[in-house]
Structures are given as C-alpha cells and as structure tokens.
Design a protein around this motif. Structure first.
Motif, PDB file in Angstrom:
ATOM      1  N   ASP A 158       0.863  -1.164   0.000  1.00 19.19           N
ATOM      2  CA  ASP A 158       0.000   0.000   0.000  1.00 19.19           C
ATOM      3  C   ASP A 158       0.902   1.216   0.000  1.00 19.19           C
ATOM      4  N   HIS A 159       0.321   2.374  -0.355  1.00 20.67           N
ATOM      5  CA  HIS A 159       1.151   3.579  -0.268  1.00 20.67           C
ATOM      6  C   HIS A 159       1.339   4.004   1.191  1.00 20.67           C
ATOM      7  N   ARG A 160       0.492   3.482   2.083  1.00 19.99           N
ATOM      8  CA  ARG A 160       0.649   3.802   3.499  1.00 19.99           C
ATOM      9  C   ARG A 160       1.640   2.826   4.126  1.00 19.99           C
ATOM     10  N   SER A 161       2.334   3.274   5.130  1.00 23.16           N
ATOM     11  CA  SER A 161       3.329   2.404   5.750  1.00 23.16           C
ATOM     12  C   SER A 161       3.383   2.683   7.245  1.00 23.16           C
ATOM     13  N   GLN A 201       4.002   0.876  -9.883  1.00 21.06           N
ATOM     14  CA  GLN A 201       4.515   1.854  -8.908  1.00 21.06           C
ATOM     15  C   GLN A 201       5.302   2.958  -9.613  1.00 21.06           C
ATOM     16  N   ARG A 252      -2.275   7.273  -6.487  1.00 21.53           N
ATOM     17  CA  ARG A 252      -2.239   6.863  -5.081  1.00 21.53           C
ATOM     18  C   ARG A 252      -0.875   6.313  -4.707  1.00 21.53           C
ATOM     19  N   LEU A 253      -0.321   5.465  -5.569  1.00 20.65           N
ATOM     20  CA  LEU A 253       0.968   4.842  -5.269  1.00 20.65           C
ATOM     21  C   LEU A 253       2.126   5.840  -5.264  1.00 20.65           C
ATOM     22  N   ALA A 254       1.901   7.030  -5.821  1.00 20.93           N
ATOM     23  CA  ALA A 254       2.960   8.045  -5.748  1.00 20.93           C
ATOM     24  C   ALA A 254       3.274   8.388  -4.299  1.00 20.93           C
ATOM     25  N   GLY A 255       2.351   8.097  -3.382  1.00 14.77           N
ATOM     26  CA  GLY A 255       2.563   8.363  -1.969  1.00 14.77           C
ATOM     27  C   GLY A 255       3.342   7.275  -1.236  1.00 14.77           C
ATOM     28  N   SER A 256       3.841   6.284  -1.965  1.00 17.31           N
ATOM     29  CA  SER A 256       4.540   5.162  -1.323  1.00 17.31           C
ATOM     30  C   SER A 256       5.873   5.591  -0.727  1.00 17.31           C
ATOM     31  N   ASP A 257       6.361   4.786   0.201  1.00 20.56           N
ATOM     32  CA  ASP A 257       7.608   5.082   0.911  1.00 20.56           C
ATOM     33  C   ASP A 257       8.804   5.089  -0.052  1.00 20.56           C
ATOM     34  N   ALA A 258       9.582   6.167  -0.009  1.00 20.96           N
ATOM     35  CA  ALA A 258      10.679   6.358  -0.973  1.00 20.96           C
ATOM     36  C   ALA A 258      11.828   5.376  -0.728  1.00 20.96           C
ATOM     37  N   TRP A 261      10.925   1.768  -1.780  1.00 23.02           N
ATOM     38  CA  TRP A 261      10.841   1.562  -3.224  1.00 23.02           C
ATOM     39  C   TRP A 261      12.182   1.755  -3.922  1.00 23.02           C
TER      40      TRP A 261
END
Lengths: 298, 298
Positions: free
Chosen positions: A139-142, A203, A232-238, A241
């Motif tokens: 998920d984009h949230r972590s 992603q 949405r996935l642009a908010g994923s943990d850098a 990724w």
C-alpha cells in the motif's frame, strides 16, 4: 506458538495483530520505538526483543542508529521468525543472524523482491528453514499506524521456499493459510521477473505520473477519482521503493521501456489525429481489462 | 420542472435518477432502447422522447442507426435539456436542435471536453442559454447499468457558461447544487487544458499500462490492489475516449510527452543503478501526493 516479528510496519504489524488475535505469543522489534510501545500497549506484542532496536542499513537514513541487532537468544527459541523489513535490509539481517536462526523451524522475509533474500539465506546456511514470502498487500501507506487485522484475508501470498521439499515450506503454507491468505509457490527469480511487471512497473508509473502533474503545477487535490487512483501509489515510501527498484532494476527497466513504446504509439496517434489507431488502443486495453472477472469494482 | 435527458449512460442516467427522486418529470432518449425501457420500468423516466432513438455520430459505430433526432416539440417545452452524449456527438446535436433549443431556459452537455461544445452552441445561437458542464465523476463503467443515485454528491462539477452573466449560468449552478455537487466556473479553453493533465493523461497512462501488461502476457487478475487501481481506467469506453482524445489532442500529446520525460529519467536511474536519483524521484512524488489532504484513502 511464539513468533518473533522484526519490523512492525504495514506488513509486520498486520502479521503481529493477526497472530496475537489467534492467541499466539508475539515478540517484536522495530527501528521506531513508538511502534513497539504502541503494539505493546494494544496488547499485540507480548515483549520487545531485548536491546531490540533493529539496526538500519548504512546510509543517511540510519546514520543516527546504533545498529544493534535484535538479541538472538529469543530468536533462537521462536517457532517462527519474520523479517518484515525493507528488501535491502533482509539480506544483511539474514547474514548477521544466520547462526541463531538455524534452529528456528521457519524463517521468512516479506519483501517485494525475493532473489536477494534467497541468496542471503543460502549463504547463511538457512536453506532448510527459509521461505521468502511476499504478501501482495502493499500500500502507499506504511508503518504501524497503517497496519490492521485481516490484511491478508483472501489476498495472494507468493512463497519462494529455499527448499520446496522442506518442512519449513509446508509450515509457511500453513502459516499464511491461517491468516486467510491464498498461497502461490514460485521460484524466486520468476517471482521477481513477474513482479517487475505486475507491481513495480505500476509503482514507477504512478511515481512518474505524480511527478509530471507536480511539474505542470497540478495539485493532487485537483484530480477526480480516476486521477487519484492513478497517483495513489505516488505516496509510497521512498526508501522502500528505492531498494526494490535497485534489486530488480534490469527487469523493471525493460518493463518501463515497453510502457514507453506504448506511450510513443498513443502520442503518435494523437499528433496525427488518427482516430482508428486511438480506438484500436483503447479497445485492446478494454478487452484486456475485461478478460477476467477479478476487478472488484466492476 | 421537466427535464429532457438525451443519453441515459453513467452521467445522464444518474442525473435522471436524482431528478426523478426529487420529484421532477424526466423525459429521455438513448440509442439503446433497453436503457430507456429499464429507466421507464424503474419509474425514473416518465416518457420517452417520441421517435426517440438518438442518432449516433457518423462512422462505423453508428452505421446501423437510423440517425433520427429526438422530437423537438417536447424539447422546446422542457425547463432543462441535458445532452449526456459522447463529446463528438454533442456539437452536432446542438447544431441540429439549435432552433428548438433556443426557448429552453437551460441547455447543458456533460462531456469531458468543453471548447467544441461551446463553439457549437455559439454557432447554433444558444449563447444565452448554453452551459457546458463536466461532472468529475467519470468511471471505467458506462451505460444505464452503471448509473446510480447520488453520483454527484460532494463531487466537483466544472461549469463553462457560454455567457457567465446569463440567467442560464445561475440556473446551472442551482441545478448542480441541487444534486449535491460542488460547482466551479471555468473558461472552456482553460478547462480543456486542465483536464488534459488531470484526467485525460491519467486515462491514457492507464491504457498504455494495460496494453504493456497485455503484450507481456500478464492478465489483469494477476495484479495486486496497486496494479489493479493503476489499470482500472483501461476498462473505459473506447469510443468515448477516442472522441475526447481527438478533441483535446494537442494538450494531451504535450502531457504525454512530459510523462515520457519522467519515465526516461526513471529508466536512466534504474539502468545506472543510481539510488540517489531513484530516491529523489520517489521522494518528490510522495511530497506532491502528501501536499494536500484530499486523498480519502490516507
């Protein structure tokens, strides 16, 4: 059953919640002391793995970290050890903890790439008990705050056992089925090639689309539902990724180049005002989308 | 109030449902006789616009269609006429029906591009009563079966009045606010430029991603939630999007080329194994995503 969970993020935290709810004893550690404190206060984690801060990888992000390793006595006594850490961290943990992990019936990681973890497990003498696991629930949230009960219910989990005939491979299947997941056994190299297309390419596409809109001055809030879903996935943990992209970069680069070819074709059709070419593309994409009943929103 | 709705798809059907539920009289027509029959059976549509099959645009899709125009007497007596038809169909309908529509207090289309409809309305002598409307509620699903109550509740609707000072402009605001929408007035050319980035580019990206996965042999069902979200729009209607893409092709082509630049940069970073460049990209996209609180899933 006693489970040791290293990393209480979205995946590790959700595993810990489900295990605790099923009555199992969960020991855990995380680089974030608040995550452990919250997990203990919520009754999910019975005890912290002592001296428990997990060491971060080298580099700026972990520079302030003592680099201590979770204490190994408790690990050796666990029935299952789960490394729910970034994919660049799991291999080094396996190498560091190898001797203590050898007596554990089942050792798993949970990252989105599997070949590097399998290599490290083999080098650490864990061929008999290591199973690479990848629940398809990213998920984009972590972080602990993003974790929850039943994250894995009816979700796919890819399993890459170091030895498919090992007792650990059977235990891993039982473990994930206990959490409600649908297990699929796969070779690690095949897994990484597959995920480059089905997960890592989407992603990177979301990241590129987000950056394109950012550069053009369009805020995320200006998007409708379609655009919001597409970014949405642009908010994923850098950091997470970056590690995945590096470990799987050859196949992901190939997938990106194929996407660029399709965008070239669409742009050429736009520039030529070629309605038949546009319709052919939209139509082929629609047929692909429709060719299975797996879309829950349809 | 009597409303004439031409086109009972996702948008027109949902408008008709809300109007009927609010006690208004809805007359309607659609190229699909089943849609009208279903809408009448469900009590949404009071009567079909007689001889009511709407003519399709020229071209293969409409070749079997009689091309009859909705009978104009009932249109002229309506309080509001809504053209909820593909964007290549609205301009020709406005030109055909212009004389009969002049007496209607409010005439709107609902398409995703606005400049062509505004031009046609002006040519048809409808500057005093035409308002281009674009509810930002598009979906990959289409047709009467996809329509439903409250589609517009708390959703954005862009309004492009032919004359911002007209009574029709005020009526249009009241109309959409009655359906619960949040109205934003905008110039048609500015609307089309904006939507090229915030809606049309995401659609083409989803199409290109779907085609890439199709070509590589990966079924839609092999995707996790992230990949499924990223390709949901690939299921959108091909004719509808061909028309939108053609009407707005210059600005969309520009947007696609900018996306290609970002993909070039990401692919170069992958090929070079440049972790700092990758992290910088993921991080910038994440900051953009986080810079507003509009993401309902966060």
């Amino acid at each position: 059953v006693t489970a040791a969970v290293i990393g209480l993020g979205l995946i590790g935290g959700s595993i810990a919640r489900d295990l605790a709810a099923l009555g199992h004893r969960v020991l855990a550690t995380d680089t974030d002391a608040h995550a452990v404190a919250n997990a203990r206060r919520e009754g999910v984690v019975a005890a912290e793995l002592s001296e428990g801060r997990e060491g971060s990888a080298e580099g700026p992000a972990g520079a302030g970290d003592a680099g201590a390793v979770p204490v190994t006595q408790e690990l050796a006594g666990a029935d299952v050890v789960i490394l729910a850490v970034p994919v660049d961290r799991a291999p080094s943990l396996l190498r560091q903890l190898g001797p203590e992990l050898r007596a554990v019936p089942l050792v798993m990681d949970t990252g989105s790439t599997k070949a590097a973890a399998l290599r490290a497990a083999s080098e650490a003498g864990l061929t008999h008990n290591f199973v690479g696991a990848h629940p398809l629930t990213g998920d984009h949230r972590s972080g602990w705050a993003a974790s929850g009960r039943d994250l894995f219910l009816r979700q796919r989990v890819y399993l890459c056992p170091a030895d498919p005939d090992s007792r650990a491979a059977a235990l891993a299947m039982t473990f994930w089925e206990m959490l409600g997941a649908q297990v699929e056994i796969m070779d690690a190299a095949a897994h990484d090639r597959l995920l480059a297309w089905t997960s890592h390419l989407p992603q990177l596409t979301a990241t590129a689309l987000g950056l394109t809109l950012a550069q053009a001055g369009h805020a995320h809030g200006s998007l409708g539902r379609g655009g919001a879903d597409m970014t949405r996935l642009a908010g994923s943990d850098a950091d997470m990724w970056t590690a995945i992209a590096l470990q799987n970069r050859d196949e992901i680069a190939l997938a990106v180049s194929r996407l660029q070819n399709r965008l070239d074709a669409l742009r050429a059709a736009l520039e030529a005002g070629d309605s038949e070419m546009l319709r052919t593309n939209f139509d082929a994409a629609r047929r692909w989308h429709r060719d299975d009943g797996a879309d829950p929103s349809s």
